[in-house]
Write a protein that holds these residues in place. Structure first.
Motif, PDB file in Angstrom:
ATOM      1  N   THR A  48       7.290   1.221  -2.283  1.00 45.40           N
ATOM      2  CA  THR A  48       7.787   1.069  -0.711  1.00 45.40           C
ATOM      3  C   THR A  48       7.431  -0.427  -0.334  1.00 45.40           C
ATOM      4  N   GLY A  49       6.468  -0.899  -0.952  1.00 44.30           N
ATOM      5  CA  GLY A  49       6.052  -2.351  -0.434  1.00 44.30           C
ATOM      6  C   GLY A  49       5.255  -2.459   0.920  1.00 44.30           C
ATOM      7  N   ILE A  50       4.754  -1.030   1.003  1.00 44.49           N
ATOM      8  CA  ILE A  50       3.759  -0.953   2.203  1.00 44.49           C
ATOM      9  C   ILE A  50       2.602  -0.231   1.737  1.00 44.49           C
ATOM     10  N   ASP A  51       1.327  -0.467   2.378  1.00 48.03           N
ATOM     11  CA  ASP A  51       0.060   0.240   2.455  1.00 48.03           C
ATOM     12  C   ASP A  51      -0.331   0.776   3.837  1.00 48.03           C
ATOM     13  N   ASN A  52       0.359   2.031   3.611  1.00 51.57           N
ATOM     14  CA  ASN A  52       0.094   2.809   4.970  1.00 51.57           C
ATOM     15  C   ASN A  52      -1.287   3.063   5.304  1.00 51.57           C
ATOM     16  N   GLU A  53      -2.209   2.934   4.539  1.00 51.68           N
ATOM     17  CA  GLU A  53      -3.875   3.141   4.798  1.00 51.68           C
ATOM     18  C   GLU A  53      -4.216   2.005   5.627  1.00 51.68           C
ATOM     19  N   THR A  54      -3.803   0.616   5.210  1.00 51.94           N
ATOM     20  CA  THR A  54      -4.350  -0.361   5.710  1.00 51.94           C
ATOM     21  C   THR A  54      -2.972  -1.002   6.761  1.00 51.94           C
ATOM     22  N   GLN A  56      -0.697  -2.975   5.724  1.00 46.19           N
ATOM     23  CA  GLN A  56      -0.447  -4.130   5.140  1.00 46.19           C
ATOM     24  C   GLN A  56       1.135  -4.159   4.492  1.00 46.19           C
ATOM     25  N   ARG A  57       1.885  -5.041   4.819  1.00 46.48           N
ATOM     26  CA  ARG A  57       3.393  -5.186   4.170  1.00 46.48           C
ATOM     27  C   ARG A  57       3.304  -6.016   3.087  1.00 46.48           C
ATOM     28  N   PHE A  58       3.905  -5.867   1.927  1.00 48.01           N
ATOM     29  CA  PHE A  58       4.050  -7.008   0.888  1.00 48.01           C
ATOM     30  C   PHE A  58       5.275  -7.568   0.894  1.00 48.01           C
ATOM     31  N   SER A 111       0.687 -13.190  -6.052  1.00 40.57           N
ATOM     32  CA  SER A 111       0.499 -14.534  -5.370  1.00 40.57           C
ATOM     33  C   SER A 111       1.342 -14.567  -4.038  1.00 40.57           C
ATOM     34  N   ASP A 112       2.397 -13.761  -4.012  1.00 38.53           N
ATOM     35  CA  ASP A 112       3.491 -13.884  -2.722  1.00 38.53           C
ATOM     36  C   ASP A 112       2.770 -13.011  -1.620  1.00 38.53           C
ATOM     37  N   ASP A 113       1.801 -12.303  -1.919  1.00 35.06           N
ATOM     38  CA  ASP A 113       1.109 -11.668  -0.834  1.00 35.06           C
ATOM     39  C   ASP A 113      -0.232 -12.221  -0.463  1.00 35.06           C
ATOM     40  N   LEU A 114      -0.451 -13.576  -0.861  1.00 39.95           N
ATOM     41  CA  LEU A 114      -1.613 -14.334  -0.407  1.00 39.95           C
ATOM     42  C   LEU A 114      -1.437 -15.450   0.116  1.00 39.95           C
ATOM     43  N   PRO A 115      -1.734 -15.844   1.534  1.00 44.50           N
ATOM     44  CA  PRO A 115      -1.429 -17.035   2.110  1.00 44.50           C
ATOM     45  C   PRO A 115      -1.691 -18.391   1.582  1.00 44.50           C
ATOM     46  N   GLN A 116      -2.679 -18.410   0.664  1.00 41.92           N
ATOM     47  CA  GLN A 116      -3.382 -19.622  -0.039  1.00 41.92           C
ATOM     48  C   GLN A 116      -2.007 -19.891  -1.015  1.00 41.92           C
ATOM     49  N   SER A 318      -3.590  15.832  -7.429  1.00 43.24           N
ATOM     50  CA  SER A 318      -3.472  14.154  -7.441  1.00 43.24           C
ATOM     51  C   SER A 318      -2.028  13.629  -7.206  1.00 43.24           C
ATOM     52  N   THR A 319      -1.102  14.543  -7.543  1.00 43.68           N
ATOM     53  CA  THR A 319       0.281  13.936  -7.164  1.00 43.68           C
ATOM     54  C   THR A 319       0.565  14.220  -5.432  1.00 43.68           C
ATOM     55  N   ILE A 320       0.007  15.243  -5.106  1.00 48.73           N
ATOM     56  CA  ILE A 320      -0.095  15.661  -3.537  1.00 48.73           C
ATOM     57  C   ILE A 320      -0.849  14.588  -2.860  1.00 48.73           C
ATOM     58  N   LYS A 321      -2.077  14.388  -3.383  1.00 47.56           N
ATOM     59  CA  LYS A 321      -2.857  13.604  -2.750  1.00 47.56           C
ATOM     60  C   LYS A 321      -2.309  12.047  -2.438  1.00 47.56           C
ATOM     61  N   SER A 322      -1.721  11.656  -3.399  1.00 51.11           N
ATOM     62  CA  SER A 322      -1.070  10.291  -3.513  1.00 51.11           C
ATOM     63  C   SER A 322       0.147  10.290  -2.205  1.00 51.11           C
ATOM     64  N   GLY A 323       0.757  11.126  -2.116  1.00 49.81           N
ATOM     65  CA  GLY A 323       1.846  11.513  -1.325  1.00 49.81           C
ATOM     66  C   GLY A 323       1.287  11.631   0.025  1.00 49.81           C
ATOM     67  N   LEU A 324       0.223  12.253   0.379  1.00 48.48           N
ATOM     68  CA  LEU A 324      -0.397  12.467   1.703  1.00 48.48           C
ATOM     69  C   LEU A 324      -1.020  11.109   1.998  1.00 48.48           C
ATOM     70  N   GLN A 325      -1.568  10.542   1.139  1.00 52.49           N
ATOM     71  CA  GLN A 325      -2.270   9.172   1.364  1.00 52.49           C
ATOM     72  C   GLN A 325      -1.718   8.152   1.898  1.00 52.49           C
ATOM     73  N   GLN A 326      -0.275   8.084   1.542  1.00 56.17           N
ATOM     74  CA  GLN A 326       0.470   6.852   1.383  1.00 56.17           C
ATOM     75  C   GLN A 326       1.527   7.342   2.626  1.00 56.17           C
ATOM     76  N   SER A 327       1.345   8.610   3.318  1.00 54.07           N
ATOM     77  CA  SER A 327       2.116   9.115   4.109  1.00 54.07           C
ATOM     78  C   SER A 327       2.234   8.247   5.478  1.00 54.07           C
ATOM     79  N   SER A 328       3.440   7.937   6.253  1.00 54.63           N
ATOM     80  CA  SER A 328       3.303   7.286   7.314  1.00 54.63           C
ATOM     81  C   SER A 328       2.765   7.895   8.795  1.00 54.63           C
ATOM     82  N   ASN A 329       2.328   9.018   8.373  1.00 56.10           N
ATOM     83  CA  ASN A 329       1.878  10.155   9.414  1.00 56.10           C
ATOM     84  C   ASN A 329       0.174   9.975   9.250  1.00 56.10           C
TER      85      ASN A 329
END
Length: 520
Positions: A48-54, A56-58, A111-116, A318-329
């Protein structure tokens, strides 16, 4: 119809015992489910290019790269170039997934995701980070090119005085496609020796000193390059597959990781299940209810079943957890931090036997409801609700979400059991029609449960968030009138399906002056 006060049959008591054993095995895999679920979440972030936990958009995810424009006249070249970007994302996800599984705190980032470094750095593609700091010597560049040897020559061989191109690559790891890595270091060392031989010949023929020096310097560059080449872990074909089929490639990565979780879960399940079976069968032998040979066979069978259950729980959990963990909800993300994913699967597995017996006509509707109620009281309240009790959010909403998952899965059980029964032994026309009716109803119910769960998420979660913010606003502002605060609390309680006994301060004072009982 059986009376609710009747005692359980021996079969029902045995099933309750098996339910408890299944829950014990399921909970034994909770750490595995959590660890591998976190690892699987890395692949979802990469896609997705997104970490919904934090939040952050990559710079780009696999999905974004796959949607890149391709010029019709240069399609093959464009695809290969974009495949290199896909390889960066995919290997980063794999490295971080593996680090999580192994308990390492080191994380890899582009490196694209680091400002330096900024966007499209000309040398560094990926770095490793520990506690927020870049690890010295971890910088690498990924090179997916058609002609590896030409690339080496461009980097190592300087035709002018000075270090030339190699100076930019000093200390940088060079990550190659797997099919190009095999003899890469050997090739570099061979080229280094050839250049030294040429330098010796040139010196013997009184060639200009700068020519001899350049040959020797290029030989040294090849030697250093031999130490800096690494296997990216992907072939060129793999990289192109990630570019053209990112969703399928991500699903395969998750499946591979979930399989590893399943294997580990099977070990825990076999140990826990075996210990329980050994104790219960030893007790049966001591009471002379079983022969030793019979008990030994039962222990072996129970270990195999517990191992299979441990595998299935860890794989699916483990499959269900990963989906819930990166849910937008947010609610579903919090839910991923509990044992709910693994327990929801095992509740469905436990109830599956009752569903099958009902579909095949072994028990009536009343008996099915009785068994489901018995298991619900034992498993759902003591295990599932205990896990959900860890959540700092209103339980009714979480219960509705879990209920939707369970309802969908149980409807699938009904449907599959009906199909199996229809394909099984010869049935009377009346029984066949009954099973087909159940099959049709289950199919409709699957669609209804899915629609209901989707509607619940769209409707209830935003309302809950809005009402919670309103309540906090009233509390934090320190309402000047106690009735304003009471009204806000009562409105929130109503949203959660609960009507409080007192609606205002005057009602509370009237209660204190009366003999009415306090309703909790």
């Amino acid at each position: 119809m059986s009376n609710a006060c009747e005692k359980n049959t021996p079969e029902q008591d045995d099933e309750i015992i098996r339910d408890k054993e299944r829950i014990t095995v399921a909970l034994s895999t909770s750490e595995t489910v959590a660890r591998y679920g976190n690892a699987n979440a890395e692949y979802i972030k990469g896609y997705t290019g997104i970490d919904n936990e934090t939040g952050q958009r990559f710079a780009k995810g696999l999905k974004d790269i796959s949607e890149g424009k391709v010029h019709p006249d240069y399609a093959e070249r464009n695809i290969k170039q974009q495949a290199g970007f896909s390889a960066e994302v995919a290997t980063t996800s794999r490295d971080n997934s593996e680090a999580i599984i192994n308990g390492s705190k080191i994380r890899t980032t582009r490196s694209d995701d680091l400002p330096q470094y900024g966007k499209n750095h000309n040398i560094v593609d990926r770095v490793q980070i520990l506690d927020g700091n870049i690890i010295e010597g971890s910088q690498s560049q990924m090179k997916f090119v058609g002609d590896r040897n030409a690339l080496f020559k461009k980097i190592a061989e300087d035709t002018q005085n000075g270090d030339g191109e190699f100076a930019r690559y000093r200390g940088i790891k060079l990550e190659l496609p797997s099919e190009q890595y095999g003899d890469a270091a050997e090739y570099c060392r061979k080229k280094a020796q050839e250049l030294r031989d040429q330098a010796e010949m040139a010196a013997g023929k009184d060639a200009p000193p700068e020519v001899v020096e350049r040959l020797r310097r290029n030989a040294d560059n090849y030697d250093q390059l031999a130490e800096n080449v690494f296997d990216s872990g992907l072939t060129t074909e793999d990289a192109i597959f990630y570019r053209e089929h990112p969703k399928m490639a991500t699903a395969l990565d998750i499946a591979r990781t979930s399989h590893r979780a399943g294997v580990e879960g099977a070990k825990y399940g076999a140990v826990i299940g075996g210990a329980i079976s050994l104790l219960t069968n030893a007790f049966s032998v001591a009471q002379e209810k079983k022969q030793f040979s019979e008990a030994a066979l039962d222990v072996t069978t129970d270990i195999a079943k517990a191992g299979a259950l441990g595998y299935g729980t860890a794989f699916v959990g483990s499959t269900i957890k990963s989906g819930l963990q990166q849910s937008s909800n947010q609610t579903l993300r919090v839910l991923a931090g509990t044992n709910a994913p693994a327990l929801a699967v095992n509740i469905c597995l436990s109830l599956g036997n009752s569903v099958k017996r009902y579909v095949t006509g072994e028990i009536s509707e009343a008996q099915l409801l009785s068994e489901v109620g018995e298991k619900g009281a034992g498993m759902l309240s003591s295990s599932m609700m205990a896990a959900l009790g860890q959540l700092a959010i209103p339980v009714p909403f979480v219960g509705a979400a879990i209920g939707g998952m369970i309802g969908y899965t149980l409807s699938s059980f009904f449907y599959q059991s009906a199909l199996d029964a229809a394909r099984g032994v010869e049935l009377s026309r009346q029984q066949l029609e009954r099973i087909r009716a159940i099959e049709a109803a289950a199919r409709d119910r699957i669609a209804a449960e899915q629609a209901a769960l989707d509607a619940f998420t769209r409707r209830e979660i935003p309302q809950l968030r809005q009402e919670t913010e309103c309540l906090f606003a009233v509390v934090s502002n320190g309402a000047s009138h106690v009735d304003d605060l009471a009204a806000a609390i009562n409105e929130y309680a109503t949203l959660l399906g609960k009507k409080l006994q007192f609606q205002s301060m005057s009602e509370f004072e009237d209660f204190m002056d009366s003999d009415q009982p306090l309703a909790l």
